[in-house]
Scaffold this motif. Structure first.
Motif, PDB file in Angstrom:
ATOM      1  N   UNK A 137       0.950  -1.125   0.054  1.00 18.45           N
ATOM      2  CA  UNK A 137      -0.167  -0.116   0.306  1.00 18.45           C
ATOM      3  C   UNK A 137       1.019   0.844   0.163  1.00 18.45           C
ATOM      4  N   UNK A 138       2.311   1.435   0.506  1.00 18.86           N
ATOM      5  CA  UNK A 138       2.622   2.281   0.838  1.00 18.86           C
ATOM      6  C   UNK A 138       3.438   3.028  -0.300  1.00 18.86           C
ATOM      7  N   UNK A 139       4.314   1.272  -1.075  1.00 20.13           N
ATOM      8  CA  UNK A 139       5.037   1.375  -2.291  1.00 20.13           C
ATOM      9  C   UNK A 139       4.458   2.031  -3.360  1.00 20.13           C
ATOM     10  N   UNK A 140       2.910   1.937  -3.214  1.00 22.78           N
ATOM     11  CA  UNK A 140       1.987   2.445  -4.500  1.00 22.78           C
ATOM     12  C   UNK A 140       1.453   3.555  -3.980  1.00 22.78           C
ATOM     13  N   UNK A 141       1.173   4.006  -3.053  1.00 21.47           N
ATOM     14  CA  UNK A 141       1.114   5.242  -2.389  1.00 21.47           C
ATOM     15  C   UNK A 141       2.106   6.003  -2.874  1.00 21.47           C
ATOM     16  N   UNK A 142       2.914   5.730  -2.701  1.00 26.98           N
ATOM     17  CA  UNK A 142       4.429   7.142  -2.749  1.00 26.98           C
ATOM     18  C   UNK A 142       4.342   7.194  -4.750  1.00 26.98           C
ATOM     19  N   UNK A 143       4.077   6.450  -5.183  1.00 25.65           N
ATOM     20  CA  UNK A 143       3.878   6.326  -6.773  1.00 25.65           C
ATOM     21  C   UNK A 143       2.538   7.708  -7.015  1.00 25.65           C
ATOM     22  N   UNK A 144       1.698   7.504  -6.694  1.00 25.29           N
ATOM     23  CA  UNK A 144       1.140   8.757  -6.413  1.00 25.29           C
ATOM     24  C   UNK A 144       1.276   9.871  -6.192  1.00 25.29           C
ATOM     25  N   UNK A 145       2.349   9.621  -4.848  1.00 27.51           N
ATOM     26  CA  UNK A 145       2.391  10.956  -4.220  1.00 27.51           C
ATOM     27  C   UNK A 145       3.719  11.833  -5.311  1.00 27.51           C
ATOM     28  N   UNK A 146       4.759  10.689  -5.971  1.00 27.79           N
ATOM     29  CA  UNK A 146       5.896  11.463  -6.757  1.00 27.79           C
ATOM     30  C   UNK A 146       4.422  11.608  -8.649  1.00 27.79           C
ATOM     31  N   UNK A 147       3.942  11.710  -8.334  1.00 28.22           N
ATOM     32  CA  UNK A 147       2.994  11.818  -9.441  1.00 28.22           C
ATOM     33  C   UNK A 147       2.482  12.859  -9.431  1.00 28.22           C
ATOM     34  N   UNK A 148       1.743  13.481  -8.301  1.00 30.12           N
ATOM     35  CA  UNK A 148       1.533  14.455  -7.540  1.00 30.12           C
ATOM     36  C   UNK A 148       2.173  15.693  -8.052  1.00 30.12           C
ATOM     37  N   UNK A 149       3.244  14.850  -7.836  1.00 29.14           N
ATOM     38  CA  UNK A 149       4.679  15.953  -6.958  1.00 29.14           C
ATOM     39  C   UNK A 149       5.053  16.664  -8.561  1.00 29.14           C
ATOM     40  N   UNK A 150       5.290  15.553  -9.320  1.00 36.43           N
ATOM     41  CA  UNK A 150       6.096  15.513 -11.165  1.00 36.43           C
ATOM     42  C   UNK A 150       4.913  16.428 -12.426  1.00 36.43           C
ATOM     43  N   UNK A 151       3.404  15.861 -11.781  1.00 38.84           N
ATOM     44  CA  UNK A 151       3.021  16.685 -11.946  1.00 38.84           C
ATOM     45  C   UNK A 151       2.678  18.069 -12.343  1.00 38.84           C
ATOM     46  N   UNK A 152       3.095  18.761 -11.284  1.00 33.91           N
ATOM     47  CA  UNK A 152       2.937  20.357 -10.504  1.00 33.91           C
ATOM     48  C   UNK A 152       4.689  21.101 -11.213  1.00 33.91           C
ATOM     49  N   UNK A 153       4.858  19.919 -11.391  1.00 32.11           N
ATOM     50  CA  UNK A 153       6.177  20.483 -12.712  1.00 32.11           C
ATOM     51  C   UNK A 153       7.457  20.814 -10.808  1.00 32.11           C
ATOM     52  N   UNK A 154       7.573  19.792 -10.021  1.00 31.22           N
ATOM     53  CA  UNK A 154       7.605  20.057  -8.516  1.00 31.22           C
ATOM     54  C   UNK A 154       9.188  18.608  -8.897  1.00 31.22           C
ATOM     55  N   UNK A 155      10.036  18.348  -9.960  1.00 30.88           N
ATOM     56  CA  UNK A 155      10.561  17.576  -9.753  1.00 30.88           C
ATOM     57  C   UNK A 155      12.529  17.093  -9.206  1.00 30.88           C
ATOM     58  N   UNK A 156      12.730  18.776  -8.642  1.00 37.32           N
ATOM     59  CA  UNK A 156      12.825  18.697  -7.413  1.00 37.32           C
ATOM     60  C   UNK A 156      12.841  17.713  -6.362  1.00 37.32           C
ATOM     61  N   UNK A 157      10.847  18.562  -6.029  1.00 40.34           N
ATOM     62  CA  UNK A 157      10.756  17.497  -4.615  1.00 40.34           C
ATOM     63  C   UNK A 157      10.934  15.597  -4.814  1.00 40.34           C
ATOM     64  N   UNK A 158      10.447  15.543  -5.841  1.00 50.81           N
ATOM     65  CA  UNK A 158      10.332  13.963  -6.562  1.00 50.81           C
ATOM     66  C   UNK A 158      11.890  13.784  -6.591  1.00 50.81           C
ATOM     67  N   UNK A 159      12.944  14.764  -6.783  1.00 52.93           N
ATOM     68  CA  UNK A 159      14.217  13.538  -6.678  1.00 52.93           C
ATOM     69  C   UNK A 159      14.167  13.705  -5.318  1.00 52.93           C
ATOM     70  N   UNK A 160      14.110  14.795  -4.442  1.00 48.93           N
ATOM     71  CA  UNK A 160      13.810  14.474  -2.654  1.00 48.93           C
ATOM     72  C   UNK A 160      13.221  13.071  -2.227  1.00 48.93           C
ATOM     73  N   UNK A 161      12.059  12.972  -2.347  1.00 48.85           N
ATOM     74  CA  UNK A 161      11.548  12.100  -2.034  1.00 48.85           C
ATOM     75  C   UNK A 161      12.206  10.776  -2.598  1.00 48.85           C
ATOM     76  N   UNK A 162      12.927  10.446  -3.904  1.00 52.42           N
ATOM     77  CA  UNK A 162      13.279   9.886  -3.832  1.00 52.42           C
ATOM     78  C   UNK A 162      14.642   8.905  -2.973  1.00 52.42           C
TER      79      UNK A 162
END
Length: 457
Positions: A149-174
């Motif tokens: 559940x958490x891995x898939x939730x992180x997919x959703x969170x990463x997608x939401x972050x990237x869709x906003x154009x915040x790939x820097x935050x996506x990098x930080x989360x990964x």
């Protein structure tokens, strides 16, 4: 870091070379750092001196990569829908998209946990490993399945972050998830002697930490998905669109996995040397993919935001620039691989027969980044525009081309395998390029001009 512009209705997305690089580079770095986690886990378990544990860890990674990668569609679908809502300046829809994605992640993840018995049994039968490896794999599986559940939730969170154009935050989360995983793996495996179960527990705890951190980051960005009313989350049209996009991308991913599995499986039938040499050479494609995927992410963001803002000029400009970057990079990397491929092969394997065989096919492997460049670029375009049905159908068509090519080149042995792979990669990009003008015209229809009247003369 160059951040996304504030969300404003009708705001024109910024489409420049600088913007593309600012979006692509963080995700490239995230892609490059991820394999380091597998290296640390292998080294930690390897120091325990038990080959069965090392084999179980390797097989466990394959099982969960396949299981979770199948649902990686959740990341792409969420990114495309969020990018469009961002371009339209619709904050409410951004939160609704995230809430629906998290609901899907929770539902599917809990279903995996509930069905862990049949899933595990099927995986164990598929590999047919020794009793010692199977016992260790079962211990690993029983723990790690709880991170679903958490891995898939992180997919959703990463997608939401990237869709906003915040790939820097996506990098930080990964990086944060991987760093926690590495630290806990070393502590649990080497410090506490927990074996493969400790490695699995480290992953579970890291994914939980990633979900908590991701939600905190999105909260700072103004998102409150937990406040979205349930009626809006399950609203028929919105949920149907989310599930449709996810389903299309899932089928596309399974078709891609099938093409790669055909290549590996047919190579294995040709003998151990062929299998090993192809595995070494596939690393070249993997390395090129890390970088091309960054530009695909840039295309997702820019094309999705431009479509949401109804800005045809920005959309077509994003397609042109991202395609140019992918093709240019693919050409440069292919040239680099041709130049340094020999020493790379020698660094990966010490077996003389594998080295010699791999060098014979280096030219084919070196061409994979160039052959795949257009497909990566248009994948980003199609995901950002949520043209996922077309992307699914084109992937299935490319898989059919791959199968036909494999049959036609059967007598050529390993040469035929590589020719089929290059044809498959090129066919994907070509099909998307041919269909693109029609889809773009449908997304931005021209206003109908009626006959002139006295009032308009």
């Amino acid at each position: 870091m160059h951040h996304a512009a504030p969300i404003r209705p009708g705001a024109r997305p910024e489409v420049t070379h600088r913007r593309i690089l600012a979006l692509a580079l963080p995700m490239t770095l995230a892609n490059v750092t991820t394999p380091l986690l597998g290296l640390v886990g292998t080294a930690a378990v390897g120091r325990l001196g038990d080959a069965a544990l090392l084999g179980a860890l390797a097989l466990g990674a394959v099982v969960f990569d396949y299981l979770f990668w199948t649902f990686g569609a959740l990341r792409m679908a969420t990114a495309g829908l969020t990018a469009q809502a961002t371009g339209a300046g619709d904050r409410a829809e951004i939160d609704r998209t995230l809430a629906r994605a998290l609901a899907v992640a929770l539902t599917v993840g809990l279903a995996m946990v509930a069905g862990q018995g049949p899933l595990g049994a099927a995986a164990f039968r598929l590999f047919g490993a020794s009793p010692a490896v199977t016992e260790a794999l079962a211990a690993y599986f029983a723990v790690r399945i709880w991170c679903a559940p958490f891995t898939l939730a992180n997919y959703a969170i990463l997608g939401s972050t990237l869709g906003r154009g915040r790939t820097d935050l996506g990098l930080g989360l990964q990086v944060a998830i991987n760093a926690v995983n590495v630290a806990l793996t070393l502590l649990l495996v080497l410090g506490l002697g927990a074996g493969v179960a400790g490695a699995a527990l480290a992953t579970v705890l890291a994914e939980i930490a990633g979900t908590a951190l991701g939600l905190a980051v999105l909260h700072r960005l103004g998102s409150r998905p937990w406040r979205v009313p349930v009626a809006e989350v399950v609203e028929r049209a919105g949920l149907a669109r989310m599930l449709s996009v996810n389903g299309d991308v899932m089928v596309r991913t399974l078709a891609l996995i099938t093409a790669l599995a055909l290549f590996t499986g047919l190579g294995a039938r040709a003998g151990d040397v062929t299998l090993a040499a192809n595995a070494v050479l596939q690393n070249l494609f993997l390395i090129g993919s890390f970088f091309l995927d960054g530009f695909a992410t840039a295309a997702e963001v820019l094309c999705g935001q431009a479509l949401g803002a109804r800005d045809e000029g920005a959309f077509r400009g994003a397609v042109r620039l991202c395609l140019g970057w992918c093709l240019g990079f693919g050409l440069a990397v292919s040239g680099l691989f041709l130049a340094v491929g020999g020493p790379f092969i020698d660094a990966i394997t010490t077996a003389p027969e594998v080295r010699a065989f791999a060098r014979d096919f280096l030219v084919y492997a070196a061409l994979t980044p160039l052959a795949a460049a257009a497909a990566f670029a248009f994948d980003g375009v199609y995901i950002g525009a949520t043209w996922t049905r077309a992307m699914r159908n084109l992937m299935l068509a490319a898989l059919a081309v791959d199968a036909a090519m494999l049959a036609a080149t059967r007598e050529l042995g390993n040469t035929g395998l590589w020719l089929a792979m290059l044809t498959f990669l090129a066919a994907r990009g070509l099909g998307q390029a041919v269909l693109y003008p029609r889809l773009a015209a449908g997304a931005f229809p021209q206003p109908r001009v009626g006959p002139l009247t006295e009032a308009t003369r």
